[in-house]
Design a protein around this motif. Sequence first.
Motif, PDB file in Angstrom:
ATOM      1  N   ILE A  81      53.226 -95.118 -74.497  1.00 56.42           N
ATOM      2  CA  ILE A  81      54.291 -94.219 -74.050  1.00 56.42           C
ATOM      3  C   ILE A  81      55.612 -94.681 -74.642  1.00 56.42           C
ATOM      4  O   ILE A  81      55.974 -95.857 -74.556  1.00 56.42           O
ATOM      5  CB  ILE A  81      54.402 -94.213 -72.516  1.00 56.42           C
ATOM      6  CG1 ILE A  81      53.051 -93.865 -71.892  1.00 56.42           C
ATOM      7  CG2 ILE A  81      55.477 -93.234 -72.055  1.00 56.42           C
ATOM      8  CD1 ILE A  81      53.015 -94.061 -70.396  1.00 56.42           C
ATOM      9  N   PHE A 102      53.726 -89.462 -76.489  1.00 63.54           N
ATOM     10  CA  PHE A 102      52.461 -90.151 -76.225  1.00 63.54           C
ATOM     11  C   PHE A 102      51.777 -90.463 -77.562  1.00 63.54           C
ATOM     12  O   PHE A 102      51.573 -89.570 -78.380  1.00 63.54           O
ATOM     13  CB  PHE A 102      51.538 -89.283 -75.374  1.00 63.54           C
ATOM     14  CG  PHE A 102      52.164 -88.829 -74.085  1.00 63.54           C
ATOM     15  CD1 PHE A 102      52.226 -89.682 -72.993  1.00 63.54           C
ATOM     16  CD2 PHE A 102      52.693 -87.559 -73.968  1.00 63.54           C
ATOM     17  CE1 PHE A 102      52.802 -89.274 -71.804  1.00 63.54           C
ATOM     18  CE2 PHE A 102      53.268 -87.140 -72.781  1.00 63.54           C
ATOM     19  CZ  PHE A 102      53.330 -87.996 -71.701  1.00 63.54           C
ATOM     20  N   LEU A 105      47.674 -92.803 -75.980  1.00 64.87           N
ATOM     21  CA  LEU A 105      47.658 -93.308 -74.611  1.00 64.87           C
ATOM     22  C   LEU A 105      46.244 -93.175 -74.063  1.00 64.87           C
ATOM     23  O   LEU A 105      45.641 -92.111 -74.137  1.00 64.87           O
ATOM     24  CB  LEU A 105      48.641 -92.522 -73.743  1.00 64.87           C
ATOM     25  CG  LEU A 105      48.578 -92.786 -72.235  1.00 64.87           C
ATOM     26  CD1 LEU A 105      49.065 -94.198 -71.925  1.00 64.87           C
ATOM     27  CD2 LEU A 105      49.414 -91.756 -71.480  1.00 64.87           C
TER      28      LEU A 105
END
Length: 282
Positions: A81, A102, A105
């Motif tokens: 993140i 992202f 992730l």
Amino acid sequence: MLLKKIEQERLLIANTGSVRTFKDISGNKSIIAQKEEGRYLINGEAPFMSLSGVADYFVFTAALSNGDKAIFFAPLDDDGIEFYNSAFGETMQGSFTKSVKFKNLVVNNDNIIKLTDSEDANCEILVYQRSWFQALIPSSYLGASLRVITLLKEFSKRKIKNGKKLSESDSFLNDIGELMIKYKGALQLCENARNCISGFKKGDKLSLEKMFEASVLSKHFSTHFSEEIITKARHLMGSKFLSPNSLTNKIYKEIVYGILQPMTDIDIKEYFGQSIINDNSI
């Protein structure tokens, strides 16, 4: 399970901005989840995340490869993140709102809720979540409006015009009375939304619809009335209202964001317009 974890561990939860608002000609895409063995890989961007960098966990919706969507729950201190920019410049800093990206992730299967309806706007769990979100928005904006009204009241007792205090003027009493009507009208809508939420019963679609509409109405009128209250107060207080570093000036810069939060005016009008078209009882 999620609610129990939040309550027991007293977690602070962040929520991304709606992926529905992040598709434009610049090439920005929604959040995509790719399934692997026992987990999902998340990639994409979200324009807004309040509490970014300070929350323990966050919740977001992502699109699956088959076109459906799912809700994901993950810790916020993950290397996948990345936060960037202050989404609103110098304003809204108190909510720690930033854009988020992202990059691969990883979210385990245990931390997702699959949505049963590919049209996420009709998914009951999201309608429930949006109802809460809409109902909570007015609090800060109405609180700011009431604070400005009290500052206006203090100002009127010190301001001398035509040999008497501004607070003694009939026209001023009419003006500040109008502001209180808007404030109290919006407050009653919020109380109605609270009652609808507290009376909600799982599986009751009519109860869910009433809860949703009550929360949307409270958000719509509260944010509009708040902006109108602040603007009118600025006219009455004049240049003092915009004094650098003053509370009134800070509120004036931020009050406009209430209306812009989802659902936006366009979304709200479309919802109620569609509901009347589809209502065969009228």
